[in-house]
Design a protein around this motif. Structure first.
Motif, PDB file in Angstrom:
ATOM      1  N   TRP A  41      38.676 -13.759   8.630  1.00 57.29           N
ATOM      2  CA  TRP A  41      38.789 -14.986   9.433  1.00 57.29           C
ATOM      3  C   TRP A  41      40.246 -15.459   9.488  1.00 57.29           C
ATOM      4  CZ3 TRP A  41      40.315 -19.756   7.347  1.00 57.29           C
ATOM      5  CH2 TRP A  41      40.201 -20.859   8.197  1.00 57.29           C
ATOM      6  N   LEU A 514      31.260 -18.255  10.804  1.00 60.46           N
ATOM      7  CA  LEU A 514      32.683 -18.228  11.119  1.00 60.46           C
ATOM      8  C   LEU A 514      32.914 -17.908  12.590  1.00 60.46           C
ATOM      9  CD1 LEU A 514      34.080 -16.428   7.956  1.00 60.46           C
ATOM     10  CD2 LEU A 514      33.890 -18.863   8.427  1.00 60.46           C
ATOM     11  N   HIS A 516      34.011 -18.593  15.906  1.00 55.78           N
ATOM     12  CA  HIS A 516      34.857 -19.520  16.643  1.00 55.78           C
ATOM     13  C   HIS A 516      34.251 -19.817  18.012  1.00 55.78           C
ATOM     14  CE1 HIS A 516      38.578 -21.105  18.517  1.00 55.78           C
ATOM     15  NE2 HIS A 516      38.886 -21.428  17.283  1.00 55.78           N
TER      16      HIS A 516
END
Length: 900
Positions: A41, A514, A516
């Protein structure tokens, strides 16, 4: 309209990604699953914040991020090849191996090798990790073992020590003092990044911004020296929950969002204190989603969907111990009067004195706790003062201490030996050993000899023993005095806020992972509203984007435009991208205004006035590059904007504001700083009412097509003379004498001084003497300016009642206050002077309806447009009430009807 729709869509922005998508195969297999996920990430983001809880392997994560970037940067700029192979080429090149031999070894051409090395992987490719002073490689050792590195990173204090490719460690002081330039390193990581907590106010922060960012942040202001560190990261286990300004400082440093823009977007302002931020209730979830798009809050591996095996925090019990305060030395008030009791709400300045006064009682309580918990216990004793350290050493002969004046190697050896269980009790300060130390193997008990205001130091020190791999129940004993009850209260409040913040962030991570893209979809806010109208015989209030609404209005239909436009990016009034305040900077704000202003010119009757209320803005010293605050002359840009679109500029009315209130908001005009250096201070900023006129059809005599006519009976020659001239004549009377005002109440003093200031000859020195007399008697307020200078000039309005706004009605009804309401006085005078009864008075940024509300009460047609549906609903209710008030028959009307 399609152009406008496309423009609004360009305002939809999230945290950018500057890094590289990588596969898990590239990550060191020794890392645990949650650590690998964070590394992927962070590398993809390129500029990210890692707020991983203590014990989750933050150091390992940081080192692996740096290593991977060193591998990837060559691949990104050179020929396509395996990044791991490229790293081997870099090492071979650094050792002097001929490029032909490298090419033969890997079955590639010499040109491929040379291209990769020359374009993207020079031998000086380096990463830099900065650490707090005194924290060297001790806490790095375990990380190196995990990673399986044969050669650990080197601790350096100058660029000459970092000639080979690799990862280097240093401390903040080395960077801050100019011994290292971060621009020489391709990756920068700030470990224990709470060093940025003093946003703008500390030399460390300012120098790190200057040396590391160089890109002016997303605001696009090139306020640095042009150098930059493209890939940068911050990491800390305990971002301060009670100081949102710290989180915004991380955003500024990483280039995510300018701090002033973030304040505008998410927070309410406190008019009494700078940087006292409160999240708008309707923006709280959006704020945390935005935070999650560039920062990682993680408490345990399960937050990312992994097993928590081995990561269960031990149980902790906290014991508070209050000792009595000796009130005999309570001290005196500023007036000299003796105090009966020591202050219960003790301040920072008195805290050290209270600690010294109560030291014997606290030492006695500490010894009682030691007896209760056992003499053989491994124990930490945390303290803040050197007097406390000496008292501890005297009370406990076998205790070992670590303190600032100690030799650095000796101090670190002492801390390491306690960590290894070689002795039982260590006394030190949280600022020395509260970060980066692991004491959980042998120690599960900590005594705090006192408490303080620094929550971050406190929580960090607790987690030296309450951390993963701790096998026992942790006991925390906190000693405080009766006079420190308020300090305890604040500490517990901050602790609760910290837990709530962590819960907010981890819940978002659990919801979105995670991804986005998933966060982005949620963060995209509405691009407009569904039009709703409330209307009556004398008003029309529309919930709509004002550009869209004004484009539907009839040409030459409005008698007066009176509005307080958004002050560029100063305030954001609604969670909607069509909000003019939702702009990345001044340029984008005026780009959106370019769609509105031509429409305002079109709908205004020829020859009539558009009165625009504005105020200049403060530019923080960190953004100017000058080291001090300056003023952005927003009103100048507004004049240029409106005249560029065809309006004629007629002048401006200056509206005096309260300089003391302004200083409480900005700390720009401080008395103390003025005494230190008068050149650093500017002056208070007034507001302005800018007057623009639309060209009349007939320019022969320049009259409006429908003139604003006044009768000479009502608009007398005397009133005309006063309006026409720039000042009032003096009658020669003296100013007030100090003894005449010192015994009066504040409201009486204000009104009396205002009257004398307007009617009499002004004497500056006498003005100062009156204020000094009030100060000596304790009657000079520090929260507002009591003796405000008054102006004789009609184009300077110094008698505006600042608190007389629609917010008075909002508070009475328990409704949300407007961020920046227009004062009634401004609206009333402008409507009376520049419009005729029956005219449409239009405000495209109506807020809670001040302009149309006052227009209706003055016999005009009030019209407003507002994007915020809550403001619109309140405005519609007030307008309906105003119309009913105007239609209510008076006693004289009733008598006239009876006579008829």
């Amino acid at each position: 309209m399609q152009d406008y729709e496309n423009f609004i869509k360009t305002k939809v922005r999230l945290a950018e990604s500057w890094g590289f998508e990588i596969s898990e195969d590239l990550i060191n297999p020794a890392l645990k699953p949650h650590q690998k996920a964070i590394v992927r990430w962070a590398v993809a983001g390129g500029r990210r914040a890692i707020f991983a809880s203590i014990g989750l392997g933050k150091t390992v994560i940081e080192l692996e991020i740096a290593r991977i970037f060193l591998l990837l940067l060559g691949q990104a700029r050179g020929v396509e090849c395996d990044p791991r192979r490229l790293a081997e080429w870099v090492r071979a090149d650094a050792l002097g191996m001929p490029h032909e031999e490298i090419a033969r070894s890997y079955g590639v051409s010499v040109d491929d090798v040379r291209g990769a090395l020359e374009k993207g992987a020079s031998p000086c490719l380096r990463a830099l990790i900065t650490l707090p002073l005194g924290v060297r490689q001790e806490f790095i050792r375990d990380a190196i073992k995990v990673l399986g590195w044969a050669k650990p990173p080197k601790f350096i204090r100058s660029i000459e020590e970092a000639q080979e490719p690799g990862i280097y460690l240093t401390n903040y002081e080395t960077v801050r003092d100019g011994k290292l330039d971060p621009a020489e390193f391709v990756v920068g990581i700030l470990d224990e990044a709470a060093i940025l907590r003093g946003f703008g106010g500390s030399k460390t922060f300012r120098e790190l911004m200057r040396l590391c960012t160089g890109d002016g942040g997303p605001s696009g202001i090139h306020r640095k020296d042009g150098k930059r560190q493209a890939y940068r990261f911050v990491a800390t286990a305990t971002p301060s929950p009670n100081e949102f300004i710290e989180l915004l400082a991380y955003s500024e440093f990483l280039g995510i969002m300018d701090i002033s823009q973030a304040k505008t977007r998410f927070f309410k302002r406190d008019s009494t204190k700078a940087d006292n931020l409160t999240i708008h209730p309707h923006k709280e979830r959006e704020f945390w989603l935005w935070m999650a798009s560039w920062s990682m809050f993680i408490q345990r591996p399960s937050d990312l969907g992994f097993s928590d095996e081995g990561y269960a925090l031990p149980e902790m019990e906290v014991h508070w111990h209050e000792v009595e305060t000796d009130h005999a030395g309570a001290g005196h008030e500023r007036s000299g009067q003796a105090k009966l009791f020591r202050d219960a709400a003790i301040g920072v300045q008195d805290a050290a004195a209270e600690k010294r006064q109560s030291l014997p009682a606290r030492i006695q309580k500490m010894m009682e706790i030691r007896s209760e918990t056992g003499a053989e216990t491994h124990r930490l004793i945390w303290h803040d003062l050197e007097d406390e350290r000496r008292a501890i050493e005297q009370a406990i002969p076998d205790v070992r201490t670590a303190y600032g004046a100690q030799d650095l190697d000796e101090r670190e050896a002492t801390i390491l030996r306690f960590s290894d269980g070689e002795f039982q009790e260590l006394a030190t300060k949280p600022v020395i050993a509260g970060s980066g130390c692991n004491f959980q193997r042998f120690c599960a008990h900590a005594i705090y000899l006192g408490i303080g205001f620094k929550f971050a130091d406190f929580i960090q020190s607790i987690h030296r023993i309450q951390r993963f791999l701790q096998k026992r129940k942790v006991r925390i004993d906190i000693i405080y005095t009766e006079a420190e009850r308020e300090v305890r209260k604040q500490l517990e409040r901050k602790w609760s806020q910290h837990n709530q913040m962590v819960q907010n962030m981890t819940q978002i991570i659990k919801e979105f992972g995670l991804s986005h893209a998933a966060m982005a979809q949620t963060l995209i806010r509405k691009l407009g509203v569904d039009r709703v109208e409330a209307s009556g015989k004398s008003f029309r209030m529309v919930n709509q984007d004002c550009v869209r609404e004004t484009r539907e209005m009839a040409t030459d239909s409005v008698g007066l435009i009176l509005t307080s436009i958004p002050f560029s990016t100063q305030y954001e009034y609604s969670p909607n991208y069509a909000d003019f305040g939702h702009s990345e900077g001044n340029k984008e704000f005026f780009q959106q205004m370019d769609y509105l202003t031509p429409e305002l010119l079109r709908v205004l009757k020829p020859g009539r006035i558009a009165a625009v209320h504005v105020k200049d803005r403060i530019v923080p010293g960190g953004m100017t590059g000058l080291g001090y605050q300056t003023v952005y002359p927003f009103h100048v840009d507004c004049i240029q904007h409106y005249t560029r679109h065809g309006f004629g500029y007629m002048g401006m009315i200056t509206i005096v504001t309260d300089v003391v209130r302004e200083n409480n908001q900005t700390y720009r005009l401080g008395w103390t700083e003025q005494c230190k250096d008068g050149t650093k201070m500017g002056v208070g900023m007034p507001e302005y009412l800018l007057l623009f006129r639309k060209r009349p059809t007939d320019t022969a005599n320049s009259y409006a097509d429908e003139p604003v006519v006044k009768s000479k009976q009502r608009y007398t020659r005397s009133r005309w003379q006063i309006d026409a001239h720039g000042f009032h004549r003096s009658n020669g009377n003296r100013l007030l004498m100090p003894e005449e005002v010192k015994d009066l109440a504040h409201d009486q003093i204000f009104q009396l001084f205002k009257q004398h200031s307007l009617e009499n000859v002004y004497n500056f020195e006498q003005h100062v003497k009156i204020a000094e007399a009030l100060e000596l008697t304790g009657k000079l307020p520090v929260t507002f300016m009591l003796l405000q200078p008054q102006s004789w000039a009609p184009d300077v309005w110094s008698d505006i009642t600042r608190m007389l706004t629609m917010n008075t009605l909002q508070v009475a009804k328990g409704r949300e206050m407007h961020l920046c309401p227009m004062q009634f006085d401004i609206a009333d005078r402008t409507i009376e002077r520049f419009s005729n009864p029956g005219d449409i008075v239009y405000d495209p940024f109506a807020g809670i309806g001040t302009v149309p509300y006052r227009a209706v009460l003055q016999g005009r047609q009030g019209m407003g447009c507002e994007l915020n549906p809550t403001y619109w609903a309140d405005a519609a209710a007030y307008l309906k009430a105003a119309e009913e008030q105007m239609s209510m028959p008076t006693l004289f009307d009733l008598k006239a009807g009876d006579a008829a």
